[in-house]
Design an enzyme around this catalytic site. Structure first.
Site, PDB file in Angstrom:
ATOM      1  N   ASP A  73       1.256  -1.367   0.077  1.00 21.68           N
ATOM      2  CA  ASP A  73      -0.095   0.090   0.386  1.00 21.68           C
ATOM      3  C   ASP A  73       0.756   1.166   0.154  1.00 21.68           C
ATOM      4  O   ASP A  73       2.012   1.393   0.101  1.00 21.68           O
ATOM      5  CB  ASP A  73      -0.585  -0.095   0.760  1.00 21.68           C
ATOM      6  CG  ASP A  73      -1.658   1.436   1.582  1.00 21.68           C
ATOM      7  OD1 ASP A  73      -2.693   1.405  -0.224  1.00 21.68           O
ATOM      8  OD2 ASP A  73      -1.718   1.466   2.343  1.00 21.68           O
ATOM      9  N   SER A  74       0.674   1.991  -0.012  1.00 20.45           N
ATOM     10  CA  SER A  74       0.950   3.644  -0.138  1.00 20.45           C
ATOM     11  C   SER A  74       1.703   3.332   1.289  1.00 20.45           C
ATOM     12  O   SER A  74       2.435   4.177   1.387  1.00 20.45           O
ATOM     13  CB  SER A  74      -0.154   4.652  -0.563  1.00 20.45           C
ATOM     14  OG  SER A  74      -1.269   4.553  -0.365  1.00 20.45           O
ATOM     15  N   CYS A  90      -4.087  -1.431  -1.818  1.00 21.84           N
ATOM     16  CA  CYS A  90      -4.444   0.139  -2.146  1.00 21.84           C
ATOM     17  C   CYS A  90      -5.156   0.779  -2.885  1.00 21.84           C
ATOM     18  O   CYS A  90      -4.955   0.215  -4.544  1.00 21.84           O
ATOM     19  CB  CYS A  90      -2.862   0.989  -2.154  1.00 21.84           C
ATOM     20  SG  CYS A  90      -3.314   2.286  -2.328  1.00 21.84           S
ATOM     21  N   GLU A 133      -5.108   9.315   9.467  1.00 22.63           N
ATOM     22  CA  GLU A 133      -3.747   8.937   9.910  1.00 22.63           C
ATOM     23  C   GLU A 133      -3.628   9.512  11.769  1.00 22.63           C
ATOM     24  O   GLU A 133      -2.908   9.465  12.260  1.00 22.63           O
ATOM     25  CB  GLU A 133      -3.465   9.663   8.646  1.00 22.63           C
ATOM     26  CG  GLU A 133      -3.285   8.964   7.869  1.00 22.63           C
ATOM     27  CD  GLU A 133      -2.052   8.507   6.778  1.00 22.63           C
ATOM     28  OE1 GLU A 133      -0.927   8.987   7.532  1.00 22.63           O
ATOM     29  OE2 GLU A 133      -2.303   7.474   6.157  1.00 22.63           O
ATOM     30  N   CYS A 175     -11.437   3.762  -0.649  1.00 17.18           N
ATOM     31  CA  CYS A 175      -9.477   4.107  -0.028  1.00 17.18           C
ATOM     32  C   CYS A 175      -9.500   3.103   1.700  1.00 17.18           C
ATOM     33  O   CYS A 175     -10.713   3.099   2.150  1.00 17.18           O
ATOM     34  CB  CYS A 175     -10.017   5.586  -0.023  1.00 17.18           C
ATOM     35  SG  CYS A 175      -8.435   5.913   1.216  1.00 17.18           S
ATOM     36  N   HIS A 220      -8.343   4.054   4.263  1.00 19.16           N
ATOM     37  CA  HIS A 220      -8.450   4.594   5.530  1.00 19.16           C
ATOM     38  C   HIS A 220     -10.188   4.450   5.607  1.00 19.16           C
ATOM     39  O   HIS A 220      -9.867   4.982   6.771  1.00 19.16           O
ATOM     40  CB  HIS A 220      -7.624   6.202   4.943  1.00 19.16           C
ATOM     41  CG  HIS A 220      -6.782   5.889   4.699  1.00 19.16           C
ATOM     42  ND1 HIS A 220      -5.818   5.474   4.206  1.00 19.16           N
ATOM     43  CD2 HIS A 220      -5.350   6.774   5.902  1.00 19.16           C
ATOM     44  CE1 HIS A 220      -4.781   5.722   4.637  1.00 19.16           C
ATOM     45  NE2 HIS A 220      -4.532   6.280   5.495  1.00 19.16           N
TER      46      HIS A 220
END
Ligand code: DGL
Length: 272
Positions: free
Chosen positions: A12-13, A75, A155, A189, A191
């Site tokens: 993932d990023s 991702c 985050e 996504c 997140h």
């Protein structure tokens, strides 16, 4: 010849793909999992197509060099933009993305075929979710919205409160204002599942909410079984993590996404 004890490569990023890692760990307890987070270059979601493809290839090449038996692109942005490139570049190993499983989950959950997708700007602009949903359900009506502020909120660990609610409502209200409203929302996504509580508050109890993690783990398990690649050694698989940025920081923020502690000793720094 592939040794079934080789690890599954998940990348993932940054830390977001740990939501997918977590679902894979639950479903496939015997597999050794090697995760790579490109934390030094996150976010990918606002970068150009060319940059996303180049970065994604670099991550995948690193894991292939380390001997993974398959690649899971955890991702959404990388999957939406770079999956065909990876499949061409690494024809010898299976490469799975998260967009197709997410689209499948949405089509299973939606009765009306009116489906809303939220994701990063690059994912929305590329139209990969809408295309994948229409492959399973050609009559689907798909509406999409990029929600770029959701990644930093997740985050930071900001999951509730009036400020977060206002931001979520500002992005989502237009999607659900249409009559009849979508009956399914895809969290496109890595997140966004962390914000699912406040998203639910904003969209109300009715629409189904799906993400790719569980379905990706299901698709991976089926694919490994079909190709005779399941690790049948009978012991618990190991968790190893690589990051392109600070290892301590990865362990700290990663725990939020993994839902359990990330052992600092299992995290190594790499340069790409
Ligand atoms: N992992 C990305 C995704 O699922 C979100 C973070 C980023 O923009 O790199 O699209």
């Amino acid at each position: 010849m592939t040794d079934t004890r080789q690890p599954v490569g998940v990348f993932d990023s940054g830390v977001g793909g740990l939501t997918v890692f977590r679902a894979i760990r639950r479903r496939l307890p015997a597999e050794h999992l090697l995760y790579l987070g490109d934390n030094a270059r996150v976010p990918y979601g606002s970068k150009s197509r060319e940059t996303i493809i180049r970065y994604t290839e670099e991550c995948a090449a690193n894991l292939v060099e380390q001997g993974v038996k398959c690649l899971v692109v955890a991702c959404n942005t990388m999957s939406a933009v770079a999956l065909p490139t990876l499949q061409r570049r690494f024809p010898g190993i299976p490469v799975l993305g998260v967009v197709e499983p997410g689209a499948l989950a949405a089509c299973r959950a939606s009765a009306s075929g009116r489906i809303a997708v939220i994701a990063t700007r690059s994912t929305v602009n590329g139209g990969a979710y809408a295309a994948a949903i229409r492959r399973y359900r050609p009559d689907a009506q798909v509406v999409s919205e990029a929600c770029p502020l959701f990644v930093p909120l997740a985050e930071e660990g900001w999951f509730d409160g009036p400020l977060v609610e206002a931001i979520v409502a500002r992005y989502l209200a237009p999607l659900f204002a249409a009559e009849p409203a979508p009956d399914c929302l895809v969290l496109g996504c890595t997140h966004y599942p962390l914000l699912s509580g406040v998203i639910r508050q904003v969209i109300g109890p009715e629409p189904a909410m799906v993400d790719s993690a569980e379905t990706t783990a299901q698709v991976l398990a089926a694919m490994l079984a079909e190709r005779g690649l399941l690790n049948t050694a009978g012991q618990d698989g190991s968790n190893q993590f690589l990051t392109t940025d600070d290892a301590a920081c990865f362990a700290q923020i990663g725990a939020r996404f993994l839902g359990t502690d990330v052992c600092r000793d299992n995290v190594s720094h790499i340069s790409l």
